[in-house]
Design an enzyme around this catalytic site. Structure first.
Site, PDB file in Angstrom:
ATOM      1  N   LYS A  54       9.248  -4.707 -95.262  1.00 30.02           N
ATOM      2  CA  LYS A  54       8.182  -4.316 -94.339  1.00 30.02           C
ATOM      3  C   LYS A  54       8.505  -2.953 -93.703  1.00 30.02           C
ATOM      4  O   LYS A  54       7.610  -2.135 -93.469  1.00 30.02           O
ATOM      5  CB  LYS A  54       7.986  -5.378 -93.252  1.00 30.02           C
ATOM      6  CG  LYS A  54       7.407  -6.683 -93.764  1.00 30.02           C
ATOM      7  CD  LYS A  54       5.991  -6.546 -94.313  1.00 30.02           C
ATOM      8  CE  LYS A  54       4.964  -6.362 -93.225  1.00 30.02           C
ATOM      9  NZ  LYS A  54       3.570  -6.343 -93.779  1.00 30.02           N
TER      10      LYS A  54
ATOM     11  N   THR B 203       5.127 -12.953 -97.282  1.00 32.10           N
ATOM     12  CA  THR B 203       5.635 -13.380 -95.977  1.00 32.10           C
ATOM     13  C   THR B 203       6.556 -14.604 -96.031  1.00 32.10           C
ATOM     14  O   THR B 203       6.933 -15.129 -94.985  1.00 32.10           O
ATOM     15  CB  THR B 203       4.470 -13.690 -95.024  1.00 32.10           C
ATOM     16  OG1 THR B 203       3.652 -14.697 -95.621  1.00 32.10           O
ATOM     17  CG2 THR B 203       3.629 -12.448 -94.755  1.00 32.10           C
TER      18      THR B 203
ATOM     19  N   TYR C 272      12.877  -9.636 -96.165  1.00 27.43           N
ATOM     20  CA  TYR C 272      11.486  -9.493 -95.725  1.00 27.43           C
ATOM     21  C   TYR C 272      11.342  -8.323 -94.753  1.00 27.43           C
ATOM     22  O   TYR C 272      10.478  -7.448 -94.910  1.00 27.43           O
ATOM     23  CB  TYR C 272      11.019 -10.797 -95.068  1.00 27.43           C
ATOM     24  CG  TYR C 272       9.727 -10.677 -94.305  1.00 27.43           C
ATOM     25  CD1 TYR C 272       8.522 -10.442 -94.964  1.00 27.43           C
ATOM     26  CD2 TYR C 272       9.709 -10.787 -92.908  1.00 27.43           C
ATOM     27  CE1 TYR C 272       7.337 -10.318 -94.250  1.00 27.43           C
ATOM     28  CE2 TYR C 272       8.524 -10.668 -92.197  1.00 27.43           C
ATOM     29  CZ  TYR C 272       7.348 -10.435 -92.868  1.00 27.43           C
ATOM     30  OH  TYR C 272       6.178 -10.315 -92.160  1.00 27.43           O
TER      31      TYR C 272
END
Length: 283
Positions: free
Chosen positions: A129, A62, A125
């Site tokens: 995801k 994250t 990121y």
């Protein structure tokens, strides 16, 4: 139910395990020491031995800015790791809940994102995801729950950063052109367990109710904490970051209500309870 939870040392995983145990479920919590999600054989071995009825996959890479320089590692954790978890869930015929993010969208406009909107990630990121979501969507029994602006007792978050800065500074600048909903992991954990107890599968959005900018969030943190800190608004282009951030993190949550789930309370209420929990509230 026996429920396997990844990322148990993180803000959310910690609270999910507590909520499961509170309700009488058998929770099996792991973090990287017990199961490295990038190791396909380890993922298969650990989850198969646990033989759960469901998996709540909270583990993720994250660090949004660092991901721009560590794309391979970020992809191994968020995309490949999720694919490994999903593959075992398929073979065991158990339900999978994948915790995702508003970063799978392009972050533009002012309309709240709906669960089935087109996905156009704006940074590494978000892209990884999104790839994780695609792996999960190959299953029949899945929940994809997108969250945003999360805070909890475990780990780092915006509230802790503001409180720490407020100890040494009497004035701060915070961006005011990114809009979203702060979300308390304690409230979120309750909802996730509500959901995993059902078979109402699909994509959902889950944040505390109400909207604010990071600037407004900071002002409310200091107000509720009783700290005299002057906060000034600035635009995102005055506060450059390596990874592009969404200006619009509004999340439509009608689908929760339509499926009989109780939405989360207002973020201001959640903030007050959180400050009390960490001993930073006025009262």
């Amino acid at each position: 139910m026996k429920i396997f939870v990844t990322g148990v040392k993180g803000q959310l995983g910690h609270d999910v395990v507590n909520e499961l145990e509170k309700r009488g479920h058998q929770a099996v919590g792991v973090d990287v020491e017990e199961m490295d999600v990038t190791d396909e054989a380890a993922v298969r071995d650990v989850i198969t031995r646990a033989a759960p009825d469901a998996v709540i996959h909270c583990a993720a890479y994250t660090a949004v800015d660092a991901a721009e320089d560590q794309e391979d590692l970020c992809r191994q954790v968020n995309a490949l790791g999720t694919r490994y978890v999903a593959s075992v869930c398929r073979d065991l015929d158990c339900r999978l809940m994948y915790i995702s993010t508003d970063y799978v969208f392009n972050g533009q406009g002012t309309r709240p994102w709906e669960p089935d909107d087109e996905r156009q990630p704006l940074n590494v990121y978000g892209q990884t995801k999104y790839e994780g979501e695609l792996a999960v969507e190959e299953l029949k029994k899945y929940f994809i729950v997108r969250i945003a602006w999360v805070f909890g007792v475990n780990g780092k978050n915006f509230i802790k950063t503001m409180l720490n800065l407020g100890q040494t500074k009497d004035s701060l600048t915070v961006v005011d052109d990114q809009i979203g909903s702060p979300t308390y992991t304690l409230d979120l954990a309750r909802l996730l367990v509500d959901m995993i107890e059902t078979d109402r599968y699909g994509r959902y959005h889950a944040t505390n109710a109400g909207l604010c900018s990071w600037y407004e969030f900071a002002c409310e943190i200091f107000r509720q904490a009783g700290m005299k800190v002057k906060v000034s608004p600035v635009s995102s282009d005055q506060y450059p970051a390596k990874a592009k951030r969404p200006s619009n993190s509004r999340m439509d949550q009608r689908k929760l209500r339509e499926n009989g789930f109780e939405p989360l309370p207002p973020w201001q209420d959640a903030l007050g309870r959180y400050l009390k929990e960490i001993g930073a509230g006025k009262g």
